[in-house]
Design a protein around this motif. Structure first.
Motif, PDB file in Angstrom:
ATOM      1  N   MET A   6      -0.932   3.249   4.388  1.00  0.00           N
ATOM      2  CA  MET A   6      -0.081   2.799   3.295  1.00  0.00           C
ATOM      3  C   MET A   6      -0.161   1.270   3.293  1.00  0.00           C
ATOM      4  SD  MET A   6       0.983   5.797   2.392  1.00  0.00           S
ATOM      5  CE  MET A   6       2.564   6.059   1.611  1.00  0.00           C
ATOM      6  N   ARG A   7      -0.005   0.680   2.121  1.00  0.00           N
ATOM      7  CA  ARG A   7      -0.074  -0.782   2.014  1.00  0.00           C
ATOM      8  C   ARG A   7       1.211  -1.327   1.423  1.00  0.00           C
ATOM      9  NH1 ARG A   7      -5.374   0.702   0.723  1.00  0.00           N
ATOM     10  NH2 ARG A   7      -6.920  -0.136   2.147  1.00  0.00           N
ATOM     11  N   TRP A   8       1.584  -2.504   1.952  1.00  0.00           N
ATOM     12  CA  TRP A   8       2.796  -3.181   1.498  1.00  0.00           C
ATOM     13  C   TRP A   8       2.466  -4.642   1.261  1.00  0.00           C
ATOM     14  CZ3 TRP A   8       6.734  -5.443   5.303  1.00  0.00           C
ATOM     15  CH2 TRP A   8       7.822  -6.002   4.611  1.00  0.00           C
ATOM     16  N   ASN A   9       2.610  -5.070   0.024  1.00  0.00           N
ATOM     17  CA  ASN A   9       2.470  -6.479  -0.322  1.00  0.00           C
ATOM     18  C   ASN A   9       3.853  -6.968  -0.740  1.00  0.00           C
ATOM     19  OD1 ASN A   9       2.073  -8.981  -1.492  1.00  0.00           O
ATOM     20  ND2 ASN A   9       0.107  -8.419  -2.391  1.00  0.00           N
ATOM     21  N   TRP A  35       8.260   5.749  -0.281  1.00  0.00           N
ATOM     22  CA  TRP A  35       7.121   4.894  -0.601  1.00  0.00           C
ATOM     23  C   TRP A  35       6.237   5.602  -1.608  1.00  0.00           C
ATOM     24  CZ3 TRP A  35       7.669   0.176   1.184  1.00  0.00           C
ATOM     25  CH2 TRP A  35       6.643  -0.743   0.965  1.00  0.00           C
ATOM     26  N   SER A  36       5.634   4.818  -2.475  1.00  0.00           N
ATOM     27  CA  SER A  36       4.705   5.424  -3.430  1.00  0.00           C
ATOM     28  C   SER A  36       3.389   5.739  -2.725  1.00  0.00           C
ATOM     29  CB  SER A  36       4.469   4.493  -4.624  1.00  0.00           C
ATOM     30  OG  SER A  36       3.829   3.305  -4.230  1.00  0.00           O
ATOM     31  N   ILE A  37       2.765   6.822  -3.159  1.00  0.00           N
ATOM     32  CA  ILE A  37       1.511   7.262  -2.554  1.00  0.00           C
ATOM     33  C   ILE A  37       0.543   7.632  -3.664  1.00  0.00           C
ATOM     34  CG2 ILE A  37       2.478   9.586  -2.213  1.00  0.00           C
ATOM     35  CD1 ILE A  37       0.598   9.800   0.271  1.00  0.00           C
ATOM     36  N   TYR A  38      -0.604   6.990  -3.639  1.00  0.00           N
ATOM     37  CA  TYR A  38      -1.606   7.192  -4.676  1.00  0.00           C
ATOM     38  C   TYR A  38      -2.400   8.473  -4.444  1.00  0.00           C
ATOM     39  CZ  TYR A  38      -5.271   6.043  -8.015  1.00  0.00           C
ATOM     40  OH  TYR A  38      -6.144   6.068  -9.062  1.00  0.00           O
ATOM     41  N   LYS A  83       5.476   4.845 -17.143  1.00  0.00           N
ATOM     42  CA  LYS A  83       4.665   5.282 -16.011  1.00  0.00           C
ATOM     43  C   LYS A  83       5.537   5.950 -14.959  1.00  0.00           C
ATOM     44  CE  LYS A  83       0.946   3.369 -13.235  1.00  0.00           C
ATOM     45  NZ  LYS A  83       0.210   2.143 -12.897  1.00  0.00           N
ATOM     46  N   GLN A  84       4.991   6.978 -14.334  1.00  0.00           N
ATOM     47  CA  GLN A  84       5.622   7.590 -13.178  1.00  0.00           C
ATOM     48  C   GLN A  84       4.656   7.494 -12.005  1.00  0.00           C
ATOM     49  OE1 GLN A  84       6.717  11.615 -14.504  1.00  0.00           O
ATOM     50  NE2 GLN A  84       8.835  10.934 -14.291  1.00  0.00           N
ATOM     51  N   ARG A  85       5.210   7.546 -10.803  1.00  0.00           N
ATOM     52  CA  ARG A  85       4.399   7.512  -9.591  1.00  0.00           C
ATOM     53  C   ARG A  85       4.844   8.639  -8.673  1.00  0.00           C
ATOM     54  NH1 ARG A  85       1.617   2.459  -8.959  1.00  0.00           N
ATOM     55  NH2 ARG A  85       2.454   0.884 -10.354  1.00  0.00           N
TER      56      ARG A  85
END
Length: 141
Positions: A6-9, A35-38, A83-85
């Motif tokens: 997972m990435r966090w900026n 957390w959002s997950i692609y 948009k939804q994630r």
């Protein structure tokens, strides 16, 4: 069990550095969040992840944890009303000072060079071989 990156900026994320540090101070043993997950299609409860801080500041693994839910749809964290994630509920285990990552981005690049560590989305599924390399390098105390 699968392993994800997972990435966090903090510079662009809705999860701000100040909030993370406040939660880490309040619950140094860990806490929960979402957390959002692609790459959500194969994610399940119990899968593990490593959170990699990217962007400005010191980059690298700042905590790890497990998925506490199946992926679910939610509103866009960036505020786009069209948009939804997909999200997962997560545990935040072994949170460290984000300016002193447990594994630096340079160490990650040397360990698993085929991953683009500095850019990209959250939810990169590692191969079993990549996950094993990361497990062996992770400094669990």
């Amino acid at each position: 069990m699968k392993t994800y990156i997972m990435r966090w900026n903090p510079g662009i994320s809705s999860a701000k550095l100040f909030d993370y540090n406040a939660a880490r101070d309040k619950w140094p043993g860990g806490f929960r969040g979402d957390w959002s997950i692609y790459e959500w299609e194969d994610a399940h409860v119990g899968d593990e992840y490593y959170m990699v801080r990217v962007g400005e500041g010191t980059n690298g693994v700042v905590y790890m944890g497990h998925f506490m839910s199946e992926p679910y749809l939610g509103k866009d964290w960036a505020g786009d009303p069209n948009k939804q994630r997909h999200y997962v509920d997560i545990t935040i285990e072994l949170p460290c000072d984000p300016d002193e990552p447990m594994i630096t981005i340079e160490q990650l690049e040397a360990l698993i060079p085929e991953i683009e560590w500095r850019h990209g989305h959250s939810g990169v599924l590692l191969t079993p071989e990549q996950a094993q390399k990361l497990h062996e390098a992770f400094p669990l105390e």
